[in-house]
Design a protein around this motif. Structure first.
Motif, PDB file in Angstrom:
ATOM      1  N   ALA A 110       4.575   6.131  -0.339  1.00  0.00           N
ATOM      2  CA  ALA A 110       3.742   7.231   0.172  1.00  0.00           C
ATOM      3  C   ALA A 110       2.654   6.703   1.117  1.00  0.00           C
ATOM      4  N   ILE A 111       2.063   5.553   0.788  1.00  0.00           N
ATOM      5  CA  ILE A 111       0.995   5.020   1.661  1.00  0.00           C
ATOM      6  C   ILE A 111       1.600   4.527   2.978  1.00  0.00           C
ATOM      7  N   PHE A 112       2.796   3.950   2.889  1.00  0.00           N
ATOM      8  CA  PHE A 112       3.498   3.518   4.111  1.00  0.00           C
ATOM      9  C   PHE A 112       3.637   4.732   5.051  1.00  0.00           C
ATOM     10  N   GLN A 113       4.065   5.852   4.497  1.00  0.00           N
ATOM     11  CA  GLN A 113       4.271   7.061   5.307  1.00  0.00           C
ATOM     12  C   GLN A 113       2.941   7.611   5.834  1.00  0.00           C
ATOM     13  N   ALA A 114       1.956   7.703   4.936  1.00  0.00           N
ATOM     14  CA  ALA A 114       0.689   8.354   5.319  1.00  0.00           C
ATOM     15  C   ALA A 114      -0.077   7.531   6.357  1.00  0.00           C
ATOM     16  N   THR A 115      -0.067   6.192   6.217  1.00  0.00           N
ATOM     17  CA  THR A 115      -0.813   5.384   7.189  1.00  0.00           C
ATOM     18  C   THR A 115      -0.167   5.473   8.572  1.00  0.00           C
ATOM     19  N   THR A 116       1.159   5.604   8.619  1.00  0.00           N
ATOM     20  CA  THR A 116       1.838   5.800   9.917  1.00  0.00           C
ATOM     21  C   THR A 116       1.329   7.094  10.558  1.00  0.00           C
ATOM     22  N   ARG A 117       1.242   8.117   9.746  1.00  0.00           N
ATOM     23  CA  ARG A 117       0.830   9.423  10.275  1.00  0.00           C
ATOM     24  C   ARG A 117      -0.647   9.417  10.688  1.00  0.00           C
ATOM     25  N   ILE A 118      -1.499   8.767   9.899  1.00  0.00           N
ATOM     26  CA  ILE A 118      -2.938   8.755  10.268  1.00  0.00           C
ATOM     27  C   ILE A 118      -3.116   8.058  11.616  1.00  0.00           C
ATOM     28  N   ASP A 119      -2.438   6.918  11.771  1.00  0.00           N
ATOM     29  CA  ASP A 119      -2.577   6.174  13.035  1.00  0.00           C
ATOM     30  C   ASP A 119      -2.109   7.025  14.221  1.00  0.00           C
ATOM     31  N   ALA A 120      -0.985   7.736  14.022  1.00  0.00           N
ATOM     32  CA  ALA A 120      -0.456   8.562  15.117  1.00  0.00           C
ATOM     33  C   ALA A 120      -1.443   9.677  15.469  1.00  0.00           C
ATOM     34  N   ASN A 121      -2.101  10.225  14.465  1.00  0.00           N
ATOM     35  CA  ASN A 121      -3.004  11.354  14.719  1.00  0.00           C
ATOM     36  C   ASN A 121      -4.393  10.931  15.174  1.00  0.00           C
ATOM     37  N   HIS A 122      -4.836   9.740  14.726  1.00  0.00           N
ATOM     38  CA  HIS A 122      -6.244   9.374  14.980  1.00  0.00           C
ATOM     39  C   HIS A 122      -6.416   8.061  15.742  1.00  0.00           C
ATOM     40  N   GLY A 123      -5.319   7.383  16.087  1.00  0.00           N
ATOM     41  CA  GLY A 123      -5.427   6.123  16.822  1.00  0.00           C
ATOM     42  C   GLY A 123      -6.060   5.006  16.013  1.00  0.00           C
ATOM     43  N   THR A 124      -5.912   5.041  14.715  1.00  0.00           N
ATOM     44  CA  THR A 124      -6.505   4.018  13.828  1.00  0.00           C
ATOM     45  C   THR A 124      -5.510   2.864  13.606  1.00  0.00           C
ATOM     46  N   ASP A 125      -5.913   1.884  12.798  1.00  0.00           N
ATOM     47  CA  ASP A 125      -4.998   0.754  12.547  1.00  0.00           C
ATOM     48  C   ASP A 125      -4.712   0.583  11.053  1.00  0.00           C
ATOM     49  N   TYR A 126      -4.684   1.690  10.331  1.00  0.00           N
ATOM     50  CA  TYR A 126      -4.445   1.624   8.884  1.00  0.00           C
ATOM     51  C   TYR A 126      -3.075   1.016   8.560  1.00  0.00           C
ATOM     52  N   HIS A 127      -2.076   1.357   9.370  1.00  0.00           N
ATOM     53  CA  HIS A 127      -0.723   0.931   9.001  1.00  0.00           C
ATOM     54  C   HIS A 127      -0.589  -0.592   9.044  1.00  0.00           C
ATOM     55  N   ALA A 128      -1.196  -1.210  10.065  1.00  0.00           N
ATOM     56  CA  ALA A 128      -1.127  -2.682  10.167  1.00  0.00           C
ATOM     57  C   ALA A 128      -1.810  -3.318   8.952  1.00  0.00           C
ATOM     58  N   THR A 278      -0.801  12.695  -0.977  1.00  0.00           N
ATOM     59  CA  THR A 278      -0.688  13.173  -2.365  1.00  0.00           C
ATOM     60  C   THR A 278       0.681  13.812  -2.616  1.00  0.00           C
ATOM     61  N   THR A 279       1.114  14.677  -1.719  1.00  0.00           N
ATOM     62  CA  THR A 279       2.390  15.367  -1.970  1.00  0.00           C
ATOM     63  C   THR A 279       3.585  14.417  -1.790  1.00  0.00           C
ATOM     64  N   SER A 280       3.449  13.485  -0.858  1.00  0.00           N
ATOM     65  CA  SER A 280       4.540  12.541  -0.651  1.00  0.00           C
ATOM     66  C   SER A 280       4.696  11.642  -1.897  1.00  0.00           C
ATOM     67  N   TYR A 281       3.550  11.163  -2.408  1.00  0.00           N
ATOM     68  CA  TYR A 281       3.594  10.362  -3.645  1.00  0.00           C
ATOM     69  C   TYR A 281       4.241  11.189  -4.766  1.00  0.00           C
ATOM     70  N   ALA A 282       3.817  12.451  -4.866  1.00  0.00           N
ATOM     71  CA  ALA A 282       4.325  13.300  -5.958  1.00  0.00           C
ATOM     72  C   ALA A 282       5.848  13.405  -5.884  1.00  0.00           C
ATOM     73  N   THR A 283       6.386  13.544  -4.678  1.00  0.00           N
ATOM     74  CA  THR A 283       7.841  13.679  -4.548  1.00  0.00           C
ATOM     75  C   THR A 283       8.541  12.378  -4.954  1.00  0.00           C
ATOM     76  N   HIS A 284       8.051  11.248  -4.429  1.00  0.00           N
ATOM     77  CA  HIS A 284       8.648   9.964  -4.832  1.00  0.00           C
ATOM     78  C   HIS A 284       8.558   9.796  -6.357  1.00  0.00           C
ATOM     79  N   HIS A 285       7.388  10.123  -6.885  1.00  0.00           N
ATOM     80  CA  HIS A 285       7.155   9.852  -8.308  1.00  0.00           C
ATOM     81  C   HIS A 285       8.003  10.758  -9.196  1.00  0.00           C
ATOM     82  N   ARG A 286       8.132  12.020  -8.813  1.00  0.00           N
ATOM     83  CA  ARG A 286       8.943  12.926  -9.648  1.00  0.00           C
ATOM     84  C   ARG A 286      10.405  12.484  -9.622  1.00  0.00           C
TER      85      ARG A 286
END
Ligand code: FAD
Length: 510
Positions: A110-128, A278-286
């Motif tokens: 879930a964090i792999f997915q979310a950090t990709t999305r944050i960087d795309a939306n905000h130009g941050t470097d969370y994913h690296a 949160t929702t992505s984690y929930a799906t993986h976890h369920r």
């Protein structure tokens, strides 16, 4: 490098967490008898990854590093990955009851997915930053505790509206070199015997609550972290056939002004993407929970079959006990099939991570959440009352009663009474002890309460598509066409006016 269970236990000695179990300070987690069943259960995830027969299920090649890693730390690339993870979780949990480590898999994906999305939306470097972290966790083969469920206080109020802000973990201070977090995560599986925590938001946040949207990694012994935990399983209890060996501790984890360097911060106030996390984690976890509870189901089915035999019954001849077993199998394989479907219909997101299908994952988890009580009922039905009425194991060695008890407590003549008592105690442990109830609770609320699954099913299910389908049928007049050719009584036309003739009616009228 992949560790063994012994390496894992030993690696815990490198850490000095502040842990209390039922009020007692624990000096060495690795040596504490109260926690040993939990460490044993996680050990299964390590030892199985070293067994040649389990390698395809228990290990995988990480795309971003090219290295072979434990499946519980792998980011999914294909629907086969999802299926193998599901199978791997079932395999570990049928051995250990609950191998706990799959939570790390779910959070990392879930964090792999979310950090990709944050960087795309905000130009941050969370994913690296996250990739560096991921590769280190995989390389060191760590165990991670997932600190998501906040204490939450008054459930009807949002995080920022609580009287005590510490019922949710939040960012208290932002510094040049990192953030300071504060607050309480209330239910953290395996908290005392992990290497690190992944702190994650447990609900979607609005901009008013942006300081509560935080995701970061914190070592278990970071300054300011205190863990108040329960013992894992039923350590030291002679009647606990299974849970003296394998169990799970959960801990309340208090973060008292804990400093986290930016390198370990993966989300800090990006509310929209926090909701996605949160929702992505929930799906993986369920999806993982389905595999875990199917493993527990395997234990119940096997113990039920042994109990029936020891009681002298035969499923070929005694149909009602066979029916109960079929009902149990139907439940277990029914929700497991949802896990298989969720794997097969997985979808790749923009980070190229394979997500299990949300509808099937949530339906499978919802089925097991409620049917766990039926699983226990069926296991009790085939076993009889002895499982909660049998004197404790010390009675087996009482010279005044042992001989006569063993003579009268036998069932089938060729099965010794000691064997029958052993299976009865196992069934009690799994279904009627406080550990048995623990399996109910983790099934019902672990991964979110049923209402959360129902919301996700409704949010993701293509009801609109089904509505459109029927609208098109109506517009094309297909239903009316069908009725015109139908010979079904009362369906000869739209109003059903052509009432079919009753046998003998013509003669009666004449
Ligand atoms: C054994 C076990 C292990 C767990 N391990 C972990 C873990 O490792 N990490 C982790 O983060 N979490 C873990 N959890 C926590 C799990 O995710 C939560 O139990 C679950 O999300 C429900 O939260 P809660 O327990 O606070 O219950 P509550 O949120 O208090 O829910 C109780 C009931 O109230 C309802 N409710 C709650 N809020 C509202 C509202 N605002 N409006 C209307 N109804 C509401 C719910 O639907 C539910 O029916 C674990 C749980 C268990 C039982």
């Amino acid at each position: 490098m992949l560790m063994s269970a012994a390496d894992y236990r030993d690696s815990l000695r490198r850490f000095k967490p502040r842990v209390f179990v039922n009020g007692e300070r624990i000096d060495s987690v690795a040596d504490a008898p109260q926690l040993s069943p939990g460490i044993n259960a996680i050990g299964v995830s390590y030892d199985f990854a070293l067994k040649s027969e389990h390698l395809p299920l228990m290990t995988a090649r990480q795309r971003t590093s090219g290295k072979t890693v434990n499946r519980m730390l792998h980011i999914n690339d294909t629907s086969t990955d999802l299926l193998y993870k599901l199978e791997a979780v079932r395999l570990m949990c049928r051995e250990s009851g609950c191998a706990q480590r799959y939570l790390a898999h779910d959070a990392l994906n879930a964090i792999f997915q979310a950090t990709t999305r944050i960087d795309a939306n905000h130009g941050t470097d969370y994913h690296a930053r996250f990739l560096n972290y991921l590769h280190r966790v995989q390389e060191e083969d760590l165990t991670l505790g997932i600190a998501m469920t906040d204490a939450k206080g008054d459930r009807s109020r949002k995080p920022g509206a609580q009287d005590n802000p510490d019922v949710y973990v939040h960012i208290k201070e932002r510094r040049k070199d990192g953030i300071v977090i504060r607050g309480t995560k209330a239910i953290v599986t395996s908290a005392p015997y992990v290497h690190e925590f992944l702190v994650m938001p447990c609900r979607t946040m609005t901009p008013d609550d942006k300081d509560f949207a935080v995701c970061c990694a914190v070592p278990v012994d970071a300054e300011g972290v205190t863990i108040a935990a329960r013992p894992a399983g039923r350590p030291g209890e002679s009647a606990a056939k299974f849970s003296a060996r394998y169990g799970q501790s959960t801990g309340v984890v208090m973060f008292d002004d804990v400093f986290v360097p930016w390198d370990n911060v993966f989300l800090a106030s990006e509310c929209e993407e926090g909701g996605y996390l949160t929702t992505s984690y929930a799906t993986h976890h369920r999806h993982s929970c389905i595999g875990a509870r199917a493993g527990f189901g395997d234990l119940l089915i096997g113990t039920g079959a042994l109990m029936i035999e020891a009681n002298g019954l035969d499923t070929d001849r005694h149909a009602h006990v066979r029916d109960a077993m079929v009902e149990l199998i139907k439940i277990v394989e029914g929700f497991f099939a949802c896990g298989v479907a969720a794997s097969v219909y997985g979808i790749k997101d923009e980070s190229a991570t394979m997500m299990p299908d949300a509808v099937f994952s949530n339906i499978g988890k919802l089925l097991l959440a409620t049917q766990i009580y039926d699983m226990h009922r069926l296991a009790h039905y085939v076993s009889g009352g002895l499982i909660v009425a049998l004197p404790g194991p010390d009675e087996d060695h009482n010279p005044e009663t042992a001989a006569s008890l063993s003579a009268v407590l036998a069932g089938r003549p060729d099965i010794p009474s000691s064997q029958r008592m052993e299976v009865a105690r196992l069934m009690e442990d799994l279904t009627a002890s406080h550990q048995g109830s623990w399996y109910s609770l983790i099934s019902l609320h672990g991964g979110g309460s049923p209402e959360a699954m129902k919301r996700e099913i409704w949010r993701n299910y293509p009801v609109g598509e089904k509505r459109e389908l029927v609208e098109q049928l109506l517009d094309r007049g297909v239903l009316a066409d069908g009725q015109r050719v139908s010979k079904q009584p009362g369906r000869c036309c739209v109003t059903g006016c052509e009432v079919p003739e009753l046998p003998g009616a013509k003669e009666a009228a004449e």
